[in-house]
Design a protein around this motif. Structure first.
Motif, PDB file in Angstrom:
ATOM      1  N   LEU A 115       7.942   8.257   8.503  1.00 32.66           N
ATOM      2  CA  LEU A 115       6.991   7.543   7.653  1.00 32.66           C
ATOM      3  C   LEU A 115       6.805   6.105   8.109  1.00 32.66           C
ATOM      4  O   LEU A 115       5.693   5.601   8.191  1.00 32.66           O
ATOM      5  CB  LEU A 115       7.505   7.513   6.213  1.00 32.66           C
ATOM      6  CG  LEU A 115       7.184   8.683   5.303  1.00 32.66           C
ATOM      7  CD1 LEU A 115       7.773   8.427   3.930  1.00 32.66           C
ATOM      8  CD2 LEU A 115       5.688   8.869   5.189  1.00 32.66           C
ATOM      9  N   TYR A 116       7.952   5.460   8.388  1.00 27.39           N
ATOM     10  CA  TYR A 116       7.872   4.029   8.637  1.00 27.39           C
ATOM     11  C   TYR A 116       7.366   3.707  10.040  1.00 27.39           C
ATOM     12  O   TYR A 116       6.797   2.645  10.262  1.00 27.39           O
ATOM     13  CB  TYR A 116       9.238   3.374   8.406  1.00 27.39           C
ATOM     14  CG  TYR A 116       9.710   3.450   6.972  1.00 27.39           C
ATOM     15  CD1 TYR A 116       8.815   3.818   5.947  1.00 27.39           C
ATOM     16  CD2 TYR A 116      11.013   3.165   6.618  1.00 27.39           C
ATOM     17  CE1 TYR A 116       9.242   3.909   4.644  1.00 27.39           C
ATOM     18  CE2 TYR A 116      11.437   3.248   5.314  1.00 27.39           C
ATOM     19  CZ  TYR A 116      10.562   3.624   4.328  1.00 27.39           C
ATOM     20  OH  TYR A 116      10.976   3.703   3.030  1.00 27.39           O
ATOM     21  N   ALA A 131      -1.177  13.279  -4.190  1.00 25.24           N
ATOM     22  CA  ALA A 131      -0.397  12.050  -4.221  1.00 25.24           C
ATOM     23  C   ALA A 131      -1.254  10.888  -4.700  1.00 25.24           C
ATOM     24  O   ALA A 131      -2.173  10.456  -4.030  1.00 25.24           O
ATOM     25  CB  ALA A 131       0.145  11.759  -2.836  1.00 25.24           C
ATOM     26  N   GLU A 177       5.341   7.043  -1.570  1.00 23.11           N
ATOM     27  CA  GLU A 177       6.111   5.818  -1.450  1.00 23.11           C
ATOM     28  C   GLU A 177       5.209   4.632  -1.183  1.00 23.11           C
ATOM     29  O   GLU A 177       4.287   4.710  -0.364  1.00 23.11           O
ATOM     30  CB  GLU A 177       7.110   6.004  -0.312  1.00 23.11           C
ATOM     31  CG  GLU A 177       8.246   5.029  -0.407  1.00 23.11           C
ATOM     32  CD  GLU A 177       9.259   5.275   0.689  1.00 23.11           C
ATOM     33  OE1 GLU A 177       9.350   6.410   1.188  1.00 23.11           O
ATOM     34  OE2 GLU A 177       9.942   4.315   1.040  1.00 23.11           O
ATOM     35  N   ASN A 178       5.504   3.528  -1.876  1.00 22.09           N
ATOM     36  CA  ASN A 178       4.779   2.293  -1.626  1.00 22.09           C
ATOM     37  C   ASN A 178       5.568   1.430  -0.652  1.00 22.09           C
ATOM     38  O   ASN A 178       6.797   1.471  -0.638  1.00 22.09           O
ATOM     39  CB  ASN A 178       4.577   1.525  -2.935  1.00 22.09           C
ATOM     40  CG  ASN A 178       3.526   2.160  -3.800  1.00 22.09           C
ATOM     41  OD1 ASN A 178       2.592   2.777  -3.300  1.00 22.09           O
ATOM     42  ND2 ASN A 178       3.674   2.039  -5.108  1.00 22.09           N
ATOM     43  N   GLU A 203       4.934   4.873  11.600  1.00 22.18           N
ATOM     44  CA  GLU A 203       3.486   4.696  11.500  1.00 22.18           C
ATOM     45  C   GLU A 203       3.153   3.265  11.071  1.00 22.18           C
ATOM     46  O   GLU A 203       2.342   2.576  11.685  1.00 22.18           O
ATOM     47  CB  GLU A 203       2.960   5.692  10.477  1.00 22.18           C
ATOM     48  CG  GLU A 203       1.477   5.819  10.461  1.00 22.18           C
ATOM     49  CD  GLU A 203       1.010   6.901  11.417  1.00 22.18           C
ATOM     50  OE1 GLU A 203      -0.186   7.146  11.432  1.00 22.18           O
ATOM     51  OE2 GLU A 203       1.840   7.478  12.147  1.00 22.18           O
ATOM     52  N   GLU A 204       3.829   2.818  10.000  1.00 20.23           N
ATOM     53  CA  GLU A 204       3.570   1.488   9.448  1.00 20.23           C
ATOM     54  C   GLU A 204       3.895   0.398  10.459  1.00 20.23           C
ATOM     55  O   GLU A 204       3.138  -0.555  10.644  1.00 20.23           O
ATOM     56  CB  GLU A 204       4.418   1.275   8.199  1.00 20.23           C
ATOM     57  CG  GLU A 204       4.003   2.127   7.013  1.00 20.23           C
ATOM     58  CD  GLU A 204       2.656   1.702   6.455  1.00 20.23           C
ATOM     59  OE1 GLU A 204       2.366   0.484   6.503  1.00 20.23           O
ATOM     60  OE2 GLU A 204       1.910   2.576   5.997  1.00 20.23           O
ATOM     61  N   PRO A 240      -1.432   6.988  -5.580  1.00 22.54           N
ATOM     62  CA  PRO A 240      -0.648   5.784  -5.312  1.00 22.54           C
ATOM     63  C   PRO A 240      -0.015   5.259  -6.594  1.00 22.54           C
ATOM     64  O   PRO A 240      -0.637   5.280  -7.657  1.00 22.54           O
ATOM     65  CB  PRO A 240      -1.690   4.802  -4.769  1.00 22.54           C
ATOM     66  CG  PRO A 240      -2.811   5.641  -4.302  1.00 22.54           C
ATOM     67  CD  PRO A 240      -2.830   6.844  -5.182  1.00 22.54           C
ATOM     68  N   LYS A 241       1.204   4.826  -6.480  1.00 21.14           N
ATOM     69  CA  LYS A 241       1.919   4.376  -7.673  1.00 21.14           C
ATOM     70  C   LYS A 241       1.741   2.883  -7.891  1.00 21.14           C
ATOM     71  O   LYS A 241       1.790   2.103  -6.942  1.00 21.14           O
ATOM     72  CB  LYS A 241       3.405   4.681  -7.513  1.00 21.14           C
ATOM     73  CG  LYS A 241       3.687   6.149  -7.647  1.00 21.14           C
ATOM     74  CD  LYS A 241       4.967   6.375  -8.420  1.00 21.14           C
ATOM     75  CE  LYS A 241       5.129   7.831  -8.760  1.00 21.14           C
ATOM     76  NZ  LYS A 241       5.175   8.664  -7.559  1.00 21.14           N
ATOM     77  N   SER A 254       2.532  10.226   1.402  1.00 21.00           N
ATOM     78  CA  SER A 254       3.746  10.179   0.585  1.00 21.00           C
ATOM     79  C   SER A 254       3.432   9.493  -0.732  1.00 21.00           C
ATOM     80  O   SER A 254       2.336   9.015  -0.957  1.00 21.00           O
ATOM     81  CB  SER A 254       4.845   9.408   1.300  1.00 21.00           C
ATOM     82  OG  SER A 254       4.591   8.028   1.200  1.00 21.00           O
ATOM     83  N   HIS A 259       0.846  -1.181   0.000  1.00 22.73           N
ATOM     84  CA  HIS A 259       0.000   0.000   0.000  1.00 22.73           C
ATOM     85  C   HIS A 259       0.884   1.234   0.000  1.00 22.73           C
ATOM     86  O   HIS A 259       2.096   1.141   0.207  1.00 22.73           O
ATOM     87  CB  HIS A 259      -0.966   0.003   1.185  1.00 22.73           C
ATOM     88  CG  HIS A 259      -0.302  -0.123   2.521  1.00 22.73           C
ATOM     89  ND1 HIS A 259      -0.226  -1.315   3.187  1.00 22.73           N
ATOM     90  CD2 HIS A 259       0.330   0.776   3.296  1.00 22.73           C
ATOM     91  CE1 HIS A 259       0.418  -1.129   4.327  1.00 22.73           C
ATOM     92  NE2 HIS A 259       0.772   0.135   4.420  1.00 22.73           N
ATOM     93  N   THR A 260       0.284   2.356  -0.272  1.00 24.50           N
ATOM     94  CA  THR A 260       1.060   3.593  -0.285  1.00 24.50           C
ATOM     95  C   THR A 260       1.107   4.153   1.128  1.00 24.50           C
ATOM     96  O   THR A 260       0.087   4.245   1.800  1.00 24.50           O
ATOM     97  CB  THR A 260       0.414   4.604  -1.242  1.00 24.50           C
ATOM     98  OG1 THR A 260       0.370   4.024  -2.534  1.00 24.50           O
ATOM     99  CG2 THR A 260       1.208   5.886  -1.308  1.00 24.50           C
ATOM    100  N   ILE A 261       2.308   4.497   1.540  1.00 28.86           N
ATOM    101  CA  ILE A 261       2.466   4.999   2.900  1.00 28.86           C
ATOM    102  C   ILE A 261       1.797   6.362   3.018  1.00 28.86           C
ATOM    103  O   ILE A 261       1.899   7.197   2.117  1.00 28.86           O
ATOM    104  CB  ILE A 261       3.962   5.086   3.261  1.00 28.86           C
ATOM    105  CG1 ILE A 261       4.575   3.693   3.195  1.00 28.86           C
ATOM    106  CG2 ILE A 261       4.136   5.672   4.655  1.00 28.86           C
ATOM    107  CD1 ILE A 261       6.067   3.683   3.266  1.00 28.86           C
ATOM    108  N   LYS A 262       1.154   6.553   4.109  1.00 25.76           N
ATOM    109  CA  LYS A 262       0.383   7.776   4.347  1.00 25.76           C
ATOM    110  C   LYS A 262       1.192   9.029   3.991  1.00 25.76           C
ATOM    111  O   LYS A 262       2.372   9.124   4.297  1.00 25.76           O
ATOM    112  CB  LYS A 262       0.012   7.815   5.838  1.00 25.76           C
ATOM    113  CG  LYS A 262      -1.307   8.493   6.101  1.00 25.76           C
ATOM    114  CD  LYS A 262      -1.710   8.258   7.546  1.00 25.76           C
ATOM    115  CE  LYS A 262      -1.345   9.438   8.425  1.00 25.76           C
ATOM    116  NZ  LYS A 262      -1.559   9.149   9.839  1.00 25.76           N
ATOM    117  N   GLU A 283       9.371   7.222 -10.283  1.00 21.92           N
ATOM    118  CA  GLU A 283       9.355   8.680 -10.252  1.00 21.92           C
ATOM    119  C   GLU A 283       9.586   9.156 -11.670  1.00 21.92           C
ATOM    120  O   GLU A 283      10.316   8.543 -12.437  1.00 21.92           O
ATOM    121  CB  GLU A 283      10.492   9.187  -9.350  1.00 21.92           C
ATOM    122  CG  GLU A 283      10.294   8.884  -7.868  1.00 21.92           C
ATOM    123  CD  GLU A 283       9.234   9.774  -7.226  1.00 21.92           C
ATOM    124  OE1 GLU A 283       9.167  10.956  -7.581  1.00 21.92           O
ATOM    125  OE2 GLU A 283       8.474   9.269  -6.395  1.00 21.92           O
TER     126      GLU A 283
END
Lengths: 367, 694
Positions: B541-542, B415, A111-112, B544-545, B417-418, A109, A104-107, B424
């Motif tokens: 960022l991380y 943003a 970035e996946n 949170e995950e 999702p990719k 951002s 999933h895409t990180i909140k 990029e």
């Protein structure tokens, strides 16, 4: 099902242990660290007595607060979470589904969590080794890519599968063949022939080679997947079938044989369950072209990669036997490799009618 | 050819073969009827007028196609105007107007084929008698016979433009000129007699003109109006970059008005005329000089007609060549002359004086780039003078890099999702090279130009800029290269590319390398700061995950906020707190220790920035491009913030710097009219006047 939800499986407990590592480290203001056994040649050893490749105890640490490892760490926790979910739901899944489940895409951002499956697969292997849990135990299955035919009867999900009555297509080997999933009800074969290539397996199956010589024919279409290897091992162990390996005469063929026999470097921790130390190499040997009169023009010139790989093999401890050194050197001297298919140059049924019978009769194989 | 032979009947085939293959063998007089006697040939041979020659070879002068021709006409007229203003010591104020000429039916500018080009300047004007010859006689002018740095060199330009107009539309060149507010304005309509290369005056009268002084040229030409690369607009923009002391107004055929404001209020020091240096003279030219000289003796000729040859040195040369120094120059002929010439070439003679060249100057280049190009880093380098083939020259290079902070902070697309394989966006934009010779932009034949080759030959990777093999560096970057010389070696008459002399190439590379080094420092500092920032970001960022995943693993029974806070604390302690900003050192001269550079950040501008022309912004019409407005605001805010900081120290530093700069300039351009220039330079920019914050 209800019991499963209240009582965690041992594997699930191991997965939850990962979360505990993070929580405890955070409590002590320490960097959360996982230690993962290294899966490389540097961390395996060959146990000559057992005839197996065994994994050493070198470990790498994966810490969270390190720019180079932070993402990997995060991914590991995510995969552990997905695997625990599988345990709770008692489902099996594929590597690719794990990838999709955790992506999933990180909140806030672009970035996946994962960009390609190449990132999630190694993480799963990391978890397998560091938790000492088998992939089957993690409920992750590989693709079915093997076939079996011969006088053997399985019980699969309550169905009786008689592999002597499945025509020339045979039975497709599932990726998980542990006794709780696949039962071997009866086996009257005398030996097991593991063929590298599907094409040659088809030839043998079509010619009913197995009926004539009372054997089980098994193929993994190239490098045999876990299911195929594990099934061969079970037949070998439970029904005392000698195992013969028939591969192309090139470095990759030799390596396939060695994986069947001693286990692989990457999954050394699974050798215990997979390897068949008594397996024999029946062909194609580098001595065969001369012995069976294969013309030089059906050979293929060894390319640089082949030569490098062959030299690498000669340095592996489990290829140090003099017979094997001679075998590989002979290939290097001739500068040629031969495919099994090349036997068709003499006759379409040469493999079935002349080559294998001759080999078996003369016990012409390598250990 | 072979096809022709095959299809034509046999009778004509051999005839054409003979006429083609054997015209040089006249002995075979088998067919006398086809032969031409020397007398007959003689009758056909006659002089070719220069004008006639160029009528047929107009591509040599830059009139290859209608699009280029239109640009060349503008270019020649503007060059002339600027040269005239600067020589007269007037800050140039030039207006260019392009109009579509149609017979009643209005045509879109992009479809039109005929244009009226009007260029008006505030220069000294032209005396009445000279007007016809300047505009309607090729190779007539003040610039060819002297070695002096100027935009034009040969005196072909404007008259060729007039001739082109005459050729394509039949219309004469119209000129209005006034030499002072007391004198009357003269109006002329002239054409060129292409046979005789002489002007034909159609109309000549006194008229009323609203301008007190100056010249207006009006040409009607066939052309094609296009925007984009190598357009009139691009040329004017580039001109304004290299000449920040000029003010340009451009009325487009669409009726828009574009202003290129004045960013630098000092005229470039007036270049001096020099005599040729012996090393730069070819033998044939030398022979001609021997014939034409006013000197009575050989030594006198050498000492008076060349630079860097003293009477003593002249005597030494004569002795070395075994020729009497008293020989009359006209009597030196044949082998003696050649030996004499060789001796001169072998004698060690001091390099020519270099004060005859007027470089743009680092400050002016900076303000020019800053004014026209959006970026976050600017730098400029002026090399010390060097010499090729006896001609002194100076190379200057500049760089504008990056995008303005306000552009970067623009609200980007939300943003999305990719998906797999969607990376990029690759920023594959290549750098743009803008080339100049004596302040004139060169728009064509980029790849043949020495400057372009030098840009390609510079290893930009060393300076933190990506570059593929044999290609321009990649990135948001404009590279500025200027060659100033008394004689710029062009590869052709149309003056589009600078010839690739080793000495020139070397100087350009040195200048580019210096620019690159400064850019490299800037880029690396930015990257360091960015990576530190990223590091902190990654963890944030991380975390949170990881927290979410742990929570799920623990069956949702986790104190999420506590774990998150604990992890965040570890993250901050491990990335060294708020030291990121300190990664940018702020010491030494210039912004961040980089000399002659401007750095634009979100907070303001650092470096030598001259505010834009005050008068212009006050009366700025609404059609002025937006960037100048932004720029204006930025400058004012920067001035404000500068004021807040230690004011006296800052002011002192500035004064010290500027005086040093001036002293340096004075030393370099030690010209006789220094005092007059001092005067002009004394009233420069109201540098620290904060402009009204509305």
């Amino acid at each position: 099902m209800a019991t499963k939800e209240t009582k965690a499986t041992p594997v699930e407990k191991k997965l939850i242990g990962l979360a505990d590592i993070v929580i405890q480290a955070a409590d002590r203001s320490k960097d959360p660290t996982l230690s993962i056994p290294i899966r490389a040649l540097s961390n395996v050893s060959f146990n000559e007595r057992k005839g197996l490749i065994e994994m050493g105890d070198k470990k790498q640490t994966r810490t969270f607060f390190n720019v180079g490892m932070a993402k990997k760490f995060m991914q590991t926790v995510l995969v552990a979470d997905a695997l625990a979910e599988l345990q709770r739901a008692d489902l099996t899944t594929s590597l690719r589904e794990i990838y999709y489940r955790t992506k999933h895409t990180i909140k806030d951002s672009h970035e996946n969590t994962f960009d390609t499956q190449d990132e999630s697969d190694p993480v799963i292997e990391d978890l397998e080794v560091s938790l000492a849990a088998l992939r089957e135990e993690l409920h992750v299955r590989a693709e079915n890519s093997g076939s079996i035919v011969g006088p053997v009867v399985f019980g699969d999900d309550g169905d009786r599968v008689d592999c002597s009555k499945l025509g020339k297509g045979g039975y497709s080997v599932p990726s998980i063949v542990e006794p709780e999933y696949l039962e071997i009800r009866r086996c009257t074969a005398d030996f097991l022939l593991l063929v590298e290539k599907g094409t040659q397996w088809n030839r043998l199956s079509e010619d009913k080679f197995w009926r004539r010589y009372n054997c089980v024919l098994l193929t993994g279409n190239g490098q045999p997947p876990r299911g195929v290897r594990r099934l061969a091992r079970r037949l070998h162990e439970e029904h005392k079938l000698p195992v013969y390996v028939l591969v192309d005469n090139d470095p990759w063929g030799y390596y396939i044989y060695s994986v069947v026999k001693q286990g692989s470097i990457n999954l050394a921790f699974e050798s215990q369950r997979m390897a068949i130390p008594k397996a024999k190499f029946i062909g194609l040997s580098s001595a065969d072209p001369e012995r069976y009169g294969l013309p030089r023009n059906v050979g293929i010139k060894l390319n640089e990669k082949d030569i490098a790989r062959a030299k690498e093999l000669m340095n592996y401890q489990w290829f140090k036997k003099p017979a094997w050194q001679t075998e590989i050197k002979r290939m290097l001297t001739s500068g040629l490799k031969y495919e099994l298919d090349a036997l068709a140059n003499k006759d379409f049924q040469y493999l079935t009618k002349k080559y294998l019978p001759g080999k078996l009769k003369e016990k012409d194989w390598l250990d | 050819m072979t096809r022709k032979h095959a299809t034509t009947p046999s009778s004509s085939a051999p005839a054409s073969a003979t006429s083609e293959t054997e015209p040089s063998v006249p002995k075979k007089a088998a067919k006398p009827a086809q032969q031409v006697t020397a007398v007959e040939m003689g009758a056909r041979q006659r002089e070719i007028s220069v004008a006639e020659f160029f009528t047929k070879n107009r591509h040599l002068l830059g009139f290859d196609n209608p699009r280029k021709a239109l640009l060349t006409c503008v270019k020649e007229a503007v060059d002339n105007a600027l040269d005239a203003c600067e020589e007269a010591g007037i800050l140039p104020d030039v207006t260019v107007k392009l109009e579509v000429v149609s017979n009643g039916v209005p045509i879109a500018p992009s479809q039109a084929t005929r244009f009226r080009v009007t260029v008006t300047d505030n220069g000294p004007g032209i005396v009445r008698q000279q007007i016809p010859r300047i505009f309607a006689k090729l190779l007539y002018g003040s610039k060819f016979h002297r070695l002096r740095m100027s935009r034009g060199q040969q005196g072909i330009g404007i008259s060729a433009a007039g001739m082109y107009g005459q050729l394509t539309t039949g219309k004469p060149v119209k000129i209005i000129s006034r030499t002072s507010s007391r004198a009357a304005a003269h109006f002329f309509e002239v054409q060129i007699d292409t046979k005789k290369n002489e002007p034909l005056v159609h109309e000549s009268k006194q008229i009323e003109w609203d301008q007190p002084q100056g010249t207006q040229v009006m040409l009607e030409v066939e052309g094609k109006y296009q925007k984009g690369r190598a357009s009139v607009e691009e040329w004017l923009e580039q001109t304004s970059i290299a000449n920040p002391h000029i003010k340009l107004t451009y009325h487009t055929p669409e009726g828009e008005t574009k202003e290129y404001s004045r960013a630098y209020h000092e005229l470039p020091p007036s270049p001096r005329e020099i005599k040729p240096h012996p090393y730069g003279i070819e033998f044939g030219m030398f022979l001609k000089m021997l014939q034409d000289t006013k000197g009575h003796s050989l030594s006198g000729f050498l000492a008076s007609d060349f630079c860097r040859v003293s009477p003593q040195l002249a005597d030494e040369i004569c002795k070395e060549a075994k020729v009497s120094p008293h020989t009359k120059p006209r009597d030196l002929k044949g082998g003696d002359a050649e030996r004499f010439y060789r001796t001169i070439q072998e004698t060690k003679i001091m390099a020519p004086p270099t004060n005859c060249i007027s470089p743009i100057g680092e400050k002016a280049i900076l303000s020019g780039l800053y004014k026209q190009i959006k970026g976050e880093f600017y730098t400029a380098v002026s090399r010390p003078p060097a010499v090729y083939r006896g001609n002194p020259f100076i190379i200057e290079a500049g760089l504008a890099y990056g995008s303005r902070p306000e552009d970067r902070n623009k609200p980007q697309q939300p943003a999305v999702p990719k998906a797999e394989g969607e990376g990029e966006e690759e920023d594959s934009e290549l750098a743009r090279v803008i080339r100049y010779a004596n302040r004139v932009p060169l728009l064509y034949q980029q790849s043949a130009c020495a400057t372009f080759k030098a840009v390609l030959g510079t290893t930009w990777k060393n300076y933190g800029v990506a570059q593929s093999r044999g290609a321009l560096p990649a990135g948001p970057m404009v590279i500025f290269v200027h060659m100033a010389s008394v004689w710029v070696p062009f590869t052709s008459e149309s003056k589009e590319a600078i010839a690739d002399y080793d000495e020139i190439q070397k100087e350009i590379r040195l200048a580019l390398r210096e620019c690159g080094r400064r850019l490299g420092l800037f880029v690396r500092r930015r990257e360091r700061a960015a990576s530190e920032f990223r590091r902190r970001n990654i963890f944030e960022l991380y975390i949170e995950e990881v927290v979410e995943a742990c929570n799920r693993l623990k069956g949702g029974k986790l104190l999420k906020d506590k774990l998150k806070m604990q992890l965040q604390q570890i993250a901050t302690s491990r990335t060294g707190g708020m030291k990121t900003d300190e990664a940018l050192g702020k010491a030494g001269v210039g912004p961040e220790g980089l000399p002659h550079s401007i750095i634009v950040t979100g907070e303001g501008v650092e470096g030598d920035v001259e505010p834009v022309d005050q008068a212009r912004t006050d009366t700025a019409p609404s059609s002025v491009p937006v960037e100048t407005d932004l720029l204006g605001d930025e400058v004012s805010s920067e001035v404000e913030s500068e004021k807040k900081r230690t004011k006296p120290a800052e002011a002192q530093g500035k004064a010290a710097k500027s005086s040093k700069g001036k002293a340096g300039q004075a030393a370099l351009f030690d010209s006789p009219d220094r005092s007059s220039r001092r005067n002009t330079s004394k009233k420069p920019v109201p540098a620290s006047q904060p402009r009204g914050k509305k």
